[in-house]
Design a protein around this motif. Structure first.
Motif, PDB file in Angstrom:
ATOM      1  N   ILE A  28      64.424 -14.913  -4.456  1.00 16.39           N
ATOM      2  CA  ILE A  28      63.585 -14.245  -5.313  1.00 16.39           C
ATOM      3  C   ILE A  28      62.731 -13.072  -4.830  1.00 16.39           C
ATOM      4  N   ASP A  29      62.633 -13.468  -3.305  1.00 11.62           N
ATOM      5  CA  ASP A  29      61.931 -12.521  -2.643  1.00 11.62           C
ATOM      6  C   ASP A  29      63.013 -11.198  -2.550  1.00 11.62           C
ATOM      7  N   ALA A  30      64.355 -11.276  -2.498  1.00 11.30           N
ATOM      8  CA  ALA A  30      65.103 -10.173  -2.382  1.00 11.30           C
ATOM      9  C   ALA A  30      64.997  -9.156  -3.413  1.00 11.30           C
ATOM     10  N   ILE A  31      64.805  -9.883  -4.566  1.00 10.29           N
ATOM     11  CA  ILE A  31      64.797  -8.992  -5.918  1.00 10.29           C
ATOM     12  C   ILE A  31      63.499  -8.228  -5.893  1.00 10.29           C
ATOM     13  N   ALA A  32      62.675  -8.840  -5.473  1.00 11.59           N
ATOM     14  CA  ALA A  32      61.143  -8.445  -5.197  1.00 11.59           C
ATOM     15  C   ALA A  32      61.032  -7.105  -4.443  1.00 11.59           C
ATOM     16  N   THR A  33      61.570  -7.131  -3.078  1.00 16.50           N
ATOM     17  CA  THR A  33      61.622  -6.186  -2.070  1.00 16.50           C
ATOM     18  C   THR A  33      62.753  -5.127  -2.522  1.00 16.50           C
ATOM     19  N   ALA A  34      63.904  -5.475  -2.570  1.00 14.23           N
ATOM     20  CA  ALA A  34      65.013  -4.493  -2.996  1.00 14.23           C
ATOM     21  C   ALA A  34      65.120  -4.227  -4.152  1.00 14.23           C
ATOM     22  N   GLY A  35      65.011  -4.697  -5.384  1.00 19.32           N
ATOM     23  CA  GLY A  35      64.583  -4.324  -6.686  1.00 19.32           C
ATOM     24  C   GLY A  35      63.224  -3.761  -7.169  1.00 19.32           C
ATOM     25  N   LEU A  36      62.192  -4.409  -6.976  1.00 20.95           N
ATOM     26  CA  LEU A  36      61.075  -3.782  -7.388  1.00 20.95           C
ATOM     27  C   LEU A  36      60.321  -3.239  -6.322  1.00 20.95           C
ATOM     28  N   ARG A  37      60.889  -3.042  -4.927  1.00 13.36           N
ATOM     29  CA  ARG A  37      60.150  -2.361  -3.628  1.00 13.36           C
ATOM     30  C   ARG A  37      58.871  -2.887  -3.576  1.00 13.36           C
ATOM     31  N   LEU A  38      58.318  -4.075  -3.759  1.00 11.18           N
ATOM     32  CA  LEU A  38      57.177  -4.613  -3.476  1.00 11.18           C
ATOM     33  C   LEU A  38      57.088  -5.070  -1.824  1.00 11.18           C
ATOM     34  N   ARG A  39      56.166  -4.722  -1.412  1.00  9.76           N
ATOM     35  CA  ARG A  39      55.940  -5.032   0.106  1.00  9.76           C
ATOM     36  C   ARG A  39      54.677  -5.991   0.452  1.00  9.76           C
ATOM     37  N   ASP A  40      53.572  -5.654  -0.081  1.00  7.78           N
ATOM     38  CA  ASP A  40      52.254  -6.420   0.037  1.00  7.78           C
ATOM     39  C   ASP A  40      52.700  -7.878  -0.333  1.00  7.78           C
ATOM     40  N   ARG A  41      52.042  -8.839   0.587  1.00  8.22           N
ATOM     41  CA  ARG A  41      52.304 -10.180   0.560  1.00  8.22           C
ATOM     42  C   ARG A  41      51.735 -10.758  -0.862  1.00  8.22           C
ATOM     43  N   LEU A  42      50.515 -10.019  -1.343  1.00  7.54           N
ATOM     44  CA  LEU A  42      50.013 -10.580  -2.531  1.00  7.54           C
ATOM     45  C   LEU A  42      50.959 -10.272  -3.764  1.00  7.54           C
ATOM     46  N   ASP A  43      51.537  -9.136  -3.786  1.00  8.20           N
ATOM     47  CA  ASP A  43      52.473  -8.583  -4.934  1.00  8.20           C
ATOM     48  C   ASP A  43      53.740  -9.301  -4.776  1.00  8.20           C
ATOM     49  N   LEU A  44      54.312  -9.808  -3.716  1.00 10.03           N
ATOM     50  CA  LEU A  44      55.534 -10.839  -3.390  1.00 10.03           C
ATOM     51  C   LEU A  44      55.203 -11.949  -3.717  1.00 10.03           C
ATOM     52  N   ASP A  45      53.814 -12.661  -3.625  1.00 14.56           N
ATOM     53  CA  ASP A  45      53.562 -14.113  -4.064  1.00 14.56           C
ATOM     54  C   ASP A  45      53.365 -14.060  -5.632  1.00 14.56           C
ATOM     55  N   LEU A  46      52.822 -12.963  -6.250  1.00 17.08           N
ATOM     56  CA  LEU A  46      52.759 -12.796  -7.600  1.00 17.08           C
ATOM     57  C   LEU A  46      54.007 -12.776  -8.480  1.00 17.08           C
ATOM     58  N   PHE A  47      54.876 -11.971  -7.771  1.00 18.15           N
ATOM     59  CA  PHE A  47      56.249 -12.153  -8.388  1.00 18.15           C
ATOM     60  C   PHE A  47      56.961 -13.429  -8.299  1.00 18.15           C
ATOM     61  N   ARG A  48      56.901 -14.017  -6.966  1.00 20.93           N
ATOM     62  CA  ARG A  48      57.475 -15.083  -6.905  1.00 20.93           C
ATOM     63  C   ARG A  48      57.007 -16.051  -7.689  1.00 20.93           C
ATOM     64  N   GLU A  49      55.622 -16.213  -8.064  1.00 20.16           N
ATOM     65  CA  GLU A  49      55.063 -17.105  -8.939  1.00 20.16           C
ATOM     66  C   GLU A  49      55.472 -16.866 -10.367  1.00 20.16           C
ATOM     67  N   TYR A  50      55.495 -15.686 -10.713  1.00 17.26           N
ATOM     68  CA  TYR A  50      55.988 -15.477 -11.976  1.00 17.26           C
ATOM     69  C   TYR A  50      57.447 -15.798 -12.220  1.00 17.26           C
ATOM     70  N   VAL A  51      58.313 -15.571 -11.333  1.00 18.13           N
ATOM     71  CA  VAL A  51      59.697 -15.805 -11.761  1.00 18.13           C
ATOM     72  C   VAL A  51      59.975 -17.362 -11.684  1.00 18.13           C
ATOM     73  N   LEU A  52      59.359 -18.134 -10.678  1.00 15.60           N
ATOM     74  CA  LEU A  52      59.330 -19.639 -10.581  1.00 15.60           C
ATOM     75  C   LEU A  52      58.714 -20.224 -11.885  1.00 15.60           C
ATOM     76  N   LYS A  53      57.683 -19.540 -12.458  1.00 13.57           N
ATOM     77  CA  LYS A  53      57.130 -20.285 -13.954  1.00 13.57           C
ATOM     78  C   LYS A  53      57.877 -19.798 -14.990  1.00 13.57           C
ATOM     79  N   LEU A  54      58.967 -19.223 -14.919  1.00 14.67           N
ATOM     80  CA  LEU A  54      59.698 -18.931 -16.136  1.00 14.67           C
ATOM     81  C   LEU A  54      60.702 -20.282 -16.581  1.00 14.67           C
ATOM     82  N   PRO A  55      61.133 -20.500 -17.634  1.00 14.25           N
ATOM     83  CA  PRO A  55      62.034 -21.610 -17.787  1.00 14.25           C
ATOM     84  C   PRO A  55      63.324 -21.466 -16.961  1.00 14.25           C
ATOM     85  N   VAL A  56      63.615 -22.768 -16.447  1.00 12.85           N
ATOM     86  CA  VAL A  56      64.689 -23.010 -15.565  1.00 12.85           C
ATOM     87  C   VAL A  56      66.001 -22.092 -15.884  1.00 12.85           C
TER      88      VAL A  56
END
Length: 877
Positions: A351-379
């Protein structure tokens, strides 16, 4: 089941496929809990039955009163993995593959796996159950001495149940045409059949259980709530006839959906009899229906027999919290097996690979928000997102940015369509469609300062989905393209900011619209969008010209027209005013003038009904820079022609219309008129302009290399805008209060230039994607207010800085900041003196790998005499 890692295999595109191993079961924890509860309930029911039989000496068939059933509800939203979990439980509840612990397996025999949404309307659920009981009886492998007697008893029970089952298809009163005697006889028989149906069914189930030597049969009912016509019938069948502990019923669904279905069922029962009810009685009726719904579900699905399928976020968080340093044991971790022959990677890393390589996120807060968003999606959504991302990127036809945007767009498609977003244009690479969509969604979110980051923070789930998809498209479309990034920043974030200011001013006017007048608010939003060309295929300079008028019109501050990076200058000499045009002409006649004054390219005008207002704006400079960055620098002759065209166009002072939501008349009663501007043919350009174009051409060559290091995100561009806007506002307030009358216009534009450079630098250091991170180094985040010394120090090497822990900023670390800082149009706003020359030296030192043999000369800075001359311009009030 061992606590080994859970492998999520992405090789299959159909993720509803049966899971054949506990090592692939995501909801392993829920399966263990359900198995333990079923085993416990079966043991308790058997002990209670044997105890009552010994104490009361009653017959076996009378031991299970109404409500004795074992019904388990598997709760989860759509795509939570209920069907996969139910199928695995149905197949392996009795076998428990891989389990070596004693007493964990459950002694049950699978009877029927049924999806009511796939059967025709009018079919009877009990018939499906009886059909499978009959099949089990006919195919029973345990045929002892009593097999014949058991088979005869089974056939006899089936015949007796026929009358009760006939009641299910009685749609009309079939007794109305009979005479009184026949009515009584036939009616009594059918009443007996109805009463005895449950008893006979339980006898049949017990008989088959004894033949198979099993404690209970397992009945799995999947997604009954997806077909409303069957849902209530299924629940009523379970409540009336399957309430025996010898039938373990597993039901999947969304409890919220079942709650609505049951409530609607009871509401319909009341609907035909509520005529004439007073409002108080109708309120009482609503309350009683809610009470009935709650108690019905509690009785049918007791709380202790409900299994909640957790999201991947909950499961991974539990793993993190339960894990202890140095102790390998703990809840199983999740590993993703990529499609094809790719190596397995941890889920969080994928999931972090999508955030960094795809959305170009770098800040830990942004990475955690994106990770939480994806993981809270339906399986199901998480698995399909990962599978799509790897398939798009592995084929070599799409970059990581393109793969991420396509996968996230597909995942959020329903949310995008719900908000009427032009998905097709965005997919084809239309940046203005992204700007239009992001602008509209930010207004729905209602947070003017942070919504522009497109972080998945909104209270509304559809907005979160759309934000993430649009953020991926911003990273994709602005990659290596600072012109597009600047256009996105000003057109989306800047327009959003201006709308907020305009709405605030509208509510302060006497008789202005009220806060709750949504119609007027929509009309005002539409006017702002139209004026600022949000969503139209326009460039950043066009936005800047209109934004200058919009920002000045939205201002509520009295005094000098010096606000938010904009300066109103006089073009009429009335009242002994010093005009900008006159001072510019004088400056061009000075012998010390080598380059055309950069301040001339920040001009624009706003047309009022009776006269025209002139402004100098840092946004005009920024918009012009965006246009210049879009020029193909490899075409030497063509690029020079384009440069002359762009510079002459803005030098001749472009005029825009007054915003149609404000007349600007209250602040200016003087009738300024536009002064004449000298015109030049293309082959007769001023020498100063030719030299400036030469410097800009060299600058564009530098930018060609810097562009390859430019990897922006939606967060970065939103951060730069916010820092720039508020910094410009603070500088403007300080300049209005100052006494620098003779050089106010030049000094203000210089400080605006420092604010622009600083905003890009500070935010890129924190939010621009890069691979490495210097250890222990920090950057001063303060903004310039009265001088550029603070910014100059940030560009110096640590050895020359007062703090040894300061960050050594490099060009590839903050490419946009270096493109802006090295631009002659920005450097030309800074006074050439002993304080500013070290800044040029720092740029040359840090741009060694990009500038080739070209040295940025000190002469690109604004000449002292030109500064003194133009600085005398009178600022409008």
């Amino acid at each position: 089941m061992p606590d080994s890692d859970i492998v999520i295999d992405l090789n299959s595109s159909n993720h509803n496929r049966p899971v054949s191993s506990g090592a692939e079961l995501i909801q392993r924890e829920a399966f263990d809990a359900l198995s333990l509860q079923i085993s416990k309930d079966l043991a308790q029911a058997e002990f209670k039955a044997s105890l009552e039989a010994r104490q009361n000496n009653v017959e076996r068939e009378d031991l299970y009163p109404h409500g004795s059933g074992l019904t388990y509800f598997i709760d989860g939203t759509r795509g939570a993995g209920k069907s996969t979990f139910l199928r695995f439980t149905y197949n392996y509840l009795n076998e428990r593959p891989g389990v070596k612990k004693e007493g964990v397996a459950v002694s049950v025999t699978p009877l029927l796996y049924l999806d009511p949404s796939r059967i025709e309307s009018g079919e009877i659920l009990l018939l499906h159950i009886l059909k499978h009981l009959k099949r089990l009886m006919e195919n029973c492998p345990h045929r002892g001495q009593d097999w014949g007697r058991h088979q005869e008893q089974f056939r006899d029970l089936f015949k007796q149940m026929a009358g009760g089952l006939h009641l299910f298809v009685s749609k009309t009163d079939s007794l109305k045409d009979l005479d009184a005697e026949l009515f009584l006889d036939y009616g009594l028989d059918r009443a007996a059949d109805s009463q005895r149906l449950r008893h006979l069914l339980h006898q049949t189930i017990e008989l088959v259980c004894s033949v198979y030597k099993t404690r209970a049969f397992l009945l799995a009912i999947d997604d009954a709530d997806t077909k409303f016509a069957h849902a209530i019938d299924v629940l009523e069948c379970i409540r009336k006839y399957l309430d025996t502990p010898q039938i373990v019923v597993l039901v999947t669904g969304d409890m919220e959906m079942y709650s609505l279905l049951v409530q609607n069922h009871f509401q319909q029962d009341f609907a035909s009899n509520d005529k004439g009810f007073s409002p108080d009685r109708k309120t009482q009726q609503t309350r009683m229906v809610a009470h009935l719904e709650e108690q019905y579900l509690l009785k049918l699905f007791p709380i202790q027999r409900r299994v909640q399928l957790k999201t991947l976020h909950t499961l991974t968080e539990r793993k993190r919290k339960d894990s202890k340093p140095g102790v390998p044991a703990g809840p199983p971790a999740f590993v993703v097996k990529r499609p094809g022959d790719g190596d397995a990677v941890p889920l969080l890393a994928a999931i972090d690979a999508i955030a960094t390589a795809g959305l170009r996120l770098r800040d830990r807060l942004d990475l955690d928000l994106f990770r939480e968003y994806v993981l809270k999606l339906p399986v199901r959504s998480v698995l399909q997102l990962l599978s799509s991302y790897y398939q798009f990127s592995a084929g070599g036809t799409a970059s990581e940015r393109e793969a991420a945007s396509e996968a996230l767009r597909a995942t959020a498609l329903s949310s995008l369509y719900r908000h009427d977003i032009d998905v097709e244009s965005i997919a084809e690479g239309d940046l203005h469609a992204v700007i239009n969509a992001a602008f509209d969604l930010c207004q729905l979110d209602g947070e003017p300062d942070t919504a522009i980051y497109l972080r998945p923070q909104s209270r509304d789930a559809t907005l979160r989905n759309a934000y993430v998809s649009l953020a991926a498209d911003v990273a994709r479309l602005c990659e290596h393209d600072p012109a597009k990034a600047i256009t996105y920043m000003v057109s989306m974030a800047g327009s959003n900011n201006i709308l907020h200011l305009v709405m605030g001013k509208a509510t302060q006017k006497p008789g202005g619209r009220g806060a709750g007048d949504a119609r007027d608010e929509s009309a005002l939003q539409r006017k702002v969008k139209q004026y600022l060309s949000v969503g139209r295929k326009d460039n950043a300079l066009n936005w800047s010209l209109h934004a200058t008028a919009a920002l000045m019109g939205a201002s509520t501050t009295a005094g000098l027209q010096l606000r938010q990076g904009i300066i109103g200058v006089r073009t009429s000499s009335k009242s002994d005013a010093v005009t900008f045009d006159a001072k510019l002409v004088t400056a061009l006649k000075l012998e010390s003038t080598e380059l055309y004054p950069a301040i001339a390219f920040s001009q624009s005008a706003v047309k009022k009904p009776s006269h025209t207002l002139r402004y100098l704006s840092i946004f005009n400079t920024l918009g012009l820079i965006s246009n210049l960055l879009d020029i193909d620098a490899t075409d030497t002759d063509g690029s020079r022609k384009q440069l002359f065209k762009q510079l002459n166009k803005i030098k001749s002072v472009q005029t825009v219309s007054l915003p149609n939501w404000d007349d600007l008349a209250a602040r200016d009663d003087e009738a300024d008129t536009e002064a004449g501007e000298a015109e030049y043919e293309d082959d007769d350009q001023p020498a100063e302009l030719v030299k400036l174009v030469t410097q800009i051409t060299s600058w564009l060559d530098i930018c060609q290399g810097l562009k390859q290091h430019f990897h922006p995100s939606a967060v970065l561009m939103g951060k730069i805008w916010n820092r720039l806007y508020f910094s410009l506002d603070n500088i403007s307030a300080a300049m209005r209060a100052g006494n620098q009358i003779n050089e106010r216009s030049c000094k203000a534009m210089e400080l605006f230039a420092w604010a622009l450079i600083n905003a890009c630098l500070v935010e890129e250091v924190d939010y621009h994607h890069r691979a490495g991170e210097p250890a222990g180094a920090t950057l001063n985040r303060y903004n310039p207010r009265t001088s550029g010394a603070l910014v100059i120090k940030k560009f110096q090497s640590p050895a020359k800085s007062a703090s040894q822990a300061s960050l050594d900023v490099t060009a590839d670390m903050a490419p946009l900041a270096f493109m802006i800082a090295s631009c002659p149009l920005v450097l030309g706003l800074i006074k050439h003196d002993a304080k500013s020359r070290p800044f040029i030296d720092s740029l040359n030192a840090k741009l060694t790998d990009f500038r080739g043999s070209h040295q940025i000369p000190h002469e690109v800075l604004c000449n002292q005499k030109v500064w003194d001359c133009v600085g005398q311009t009178t600022v409008s009030e």
